[in-house]
Motif scaffolding. Structure first.
Motif, PDB file in Angstrom:
ATOM      1  N   TYR A 137       1.172  -1.024  -0.119  1.00  0.00           N
ATOM      2  CA  TYR A 137       0.284   0.367  -0.284  1.00  0.00           C
ATOM      3  C   TYR A 137       0.825   1.014   0.413  1.00  0.00           C
ATOM      4  O   TYR A 137       2.139   1.548   0.764  1.00  0.00           O
ATOM      5  N   ALA A 138       0.215   1.960  -0.573  1.00  0.00           N
ATOM      6  CA  ALA A 138       1.251   3.935   0.165  1.00  0.00           C
ATOM      7  C   ALA A 138       0.262   4.772   0.243  1.00  0.00           C
ATOM      8  O   ALA A 138      -0.908   4.070   0.813  1.00  0.00           O
ATOM      9  N   PRO A 139       0.366   5.484   1.237  1.00  0.00           N
ATOM     10  CA  PRO A 139      -0.649   6.587   1.672  1.00  0.00           C
ATOM     11  C   PRO A 139      -1.297   7.031   1.134  1.00  0.00           C
ATOM     12  O   PRO A 139      -0.857   7.473  -0.054  1.00  0.00           O
ATOM     13  N   LYS A 140      -2.632   6.973   1.640  1.00  0.00           N
ATOM     14  CA  LYS A 140      -3.606   7.750   0.724  1.00  0.00           C
ATOM     15  C   LYS A 140      -3.308   9.313   0.332  1.00  0.00           C
ATOM     16  O   LYS A 140      -2.577   9.968   0.959  1.00  0.00           O
ATOM     17  N   GLU A 177      -1.551 -12.161 -12.002  1.00  0.00           N
ATOM     18  CA  GLU A 177      -1.128 -10.765 -12.705  1.00  0.00           C
ATOM     19  C   GLU A 177      -2.235  -9.829 -12.427  1.00  0.00           C
ATOM     20  O   GLU A 177      -2.185  -8.693 -12.346  1.00  0.00           O
ATOM     21  N   ALA A 178      -3.821 -10.194 -12.324  1.00  0.00           N
ATOM     22  CA  ALA A 178      -4.681  -9.444 -12.117  1.00  0.00           C
ATOM     23  C   ALA A 178      -4.954  -8.975 -10.962  1.00  0.00           C
ATOM     24  O   ALA A 178      -5.488  -8.010 -11.001  1.00  0.00           O
ATOM     25  N   LYS A 179      -4.737  -9.584 -10.102  1.00  0.00           N
ATOM     26  CA  LYS A 179      -4.652  -9.170  -8.334  1.00  0.00           C
ATOM     27  C   LYS A 179      -3.652  -8.278  -8.218  1.00  0.00           C
ATOM     28  O   LYS A 179      -2.816  -7.491  -6.756  1.00  0.00           O
ATOM     29  N   GLN A 180      -2.649  -8.477  -9.111  1.00  0.00           N
ATOM     30  CA  GLN A 180      -1.260  -7.759  -8.746  1.00  0.00           C
ATOM     31  C   GLN A 180      -1.062  -5.729  -9.092  1.00  0.00           C
ATOM     32  O   GLN A 180      -0.359  -5.231  -9.032  1.00  0.00           O
ATOM     33  N   THR A 181      -2.577  -5.797  -9.722  1.00  0.00           N
ATOM     34  CA  THR A 181      -2.565  -4.414  -9.790  1.00  0.00           C
ATOM     35  C   THR A 181      -3.484  -3.306  -8.592  1.00  0.00           C
ATOM     36  O   THR A 181      -4.287  -4.335  -7.700  1.00  0.00           O
ATOM     37  N   PRO A 182      -4.103  -2.737  -8.470  1.00  0.00           N
ATOM     38  CA  PRO A 182      -4.455  -1.914  -7.158  1.00  0.00           C
ATOM     39  C   PRO A 182      -6.148  -1.854  -7.212  1.00  0.00           C
ATOM     40  O   PRO A 182      -6.200  -2.624  -6.558  1.00  0.00           O
ATOM     41  N   GLU A 183      -6.466  -2.425  -8.597  1.00  0.00           N
ATOM     42  CA  GLU A 183      -7.618  -2.649  -8.393  1.00  0.00           C
ATOM     43  C   GLU A 183      -7.900  -3.637  -8.225  1.00  0.00           C
ATOM     44  O   GLU A 183      -8.731  -4.299  -7.372  1.00  0.00           O
ATOM     45  N   GLY A 184      -7.092  -4.607  -9.286  1.00  0.00           N
ATOM     46  CA  GLY A 184      -7.702  -6.212  -7.889  1.00  0.00           C
ATOM     47  C   GLY A 184      -7.010  -6.091  -6.753  1.00  0.00           C
ATOM     48  O   GLY A 184      -8.326  -6.624  -5.957  1.00  0.00           O
TER      49      GLY A 184
END
Length: 208
Positions: A137-140, A177-184
């Motif tokens: 994660y990264a900060p909001k 790979e689909a889960k490796q994205t922010p949306e995933g």
């Protein structure tokens, strides 16, 4: 993005009378709260796994929280507690050293690291699945272009053969790979909140 999924394992102390999952289910229903169920602390995945186990069995154990997996495992090895549910990254050395009883893994399919270990579903717990998962994660408020750079670096790292081999040795699996994205990651997080919120509400008084 999401990084890896890690199976959980259901363990018993070495001299627990029940051998195999079918016998453990019978033993659990006959002994109920006489059985001490350790976990790695309030809010730990091992606590959630234990709560789901009790719900699935329809029994209530005496839960014993510890300050982490290490003291919980020490108590199991010493026979102070009867059962522990924790992740393969923490339990494989004890399993392979035959210092505990392994009743099964908590994934839908058997895992490569412990190919002879049945799943708890095979053992009679229908739809029982618990996985530890890791995300980055990264900060909001982090700029989208920075998120994109971080995600590209993450996805590159998850293709590193040394890293993937090390994860495999610990029983962990790199996510698709689909889960490796922010949306995933966001989609997966929502599904986990929905799942465990229901389990915690059903747990009621012994959620602590």
């Amino acid at each position: 993005g999401q990084v890896a999924d890690v199976p959980m394992t259901l363990l018993g102390r070495k001299d627990l009378p029940a051998d195999g999952m079918a016998n453990f289910i019978k033993y659990a229903k006959e002994n109920g709260n006489k059985i001490n169920l350790a976990n790695a602390g309030l809010g730990a995945v091992s606590q959630l796994c234990g709560m789901l186990l009790q719900e699935s069995l329809g029994v209530q154990f005496t839960t014993v929280p510890y300050a982490g997996t290490a003291p919980a495992m020490t108590a199991l090895l010493g026979g102070q507690v009867d059962v522990l549910c924790d992740q393969t990254t923490q339990t494989i050395p004890q399993i392979k050293g035959e210092r505990v009883k392994l009743y099964g893994v908590t994934t839908q399919e058997r895992i490569k690291t412990l190919p002879d270990a049945p799943t708890l579903q095979e053992g009679g717990l229908k739809d029982f699945e618990v996985k530890v998962w890791h995300g980055v994660y990264a900060p909001k408020g982090t700029p989208p272009e920075a998120i994109d750079k971080f995600n590209a670096a993450l996805r590159a790292a998850l293709k590193d053969p040394v890293f993937t081999q090390k994860m495999a040795e610990l029983g962990a699996e790199i996510v698709p790979e689909a889960k490796q994205t922010p949306e995933g990651l966001q989609t997966w997080l929502k599904s986990e909140v929905d799942k465990w919120g229901g389990v915690i509400r059903k747990a009621g008084v012994y959620a602590d």
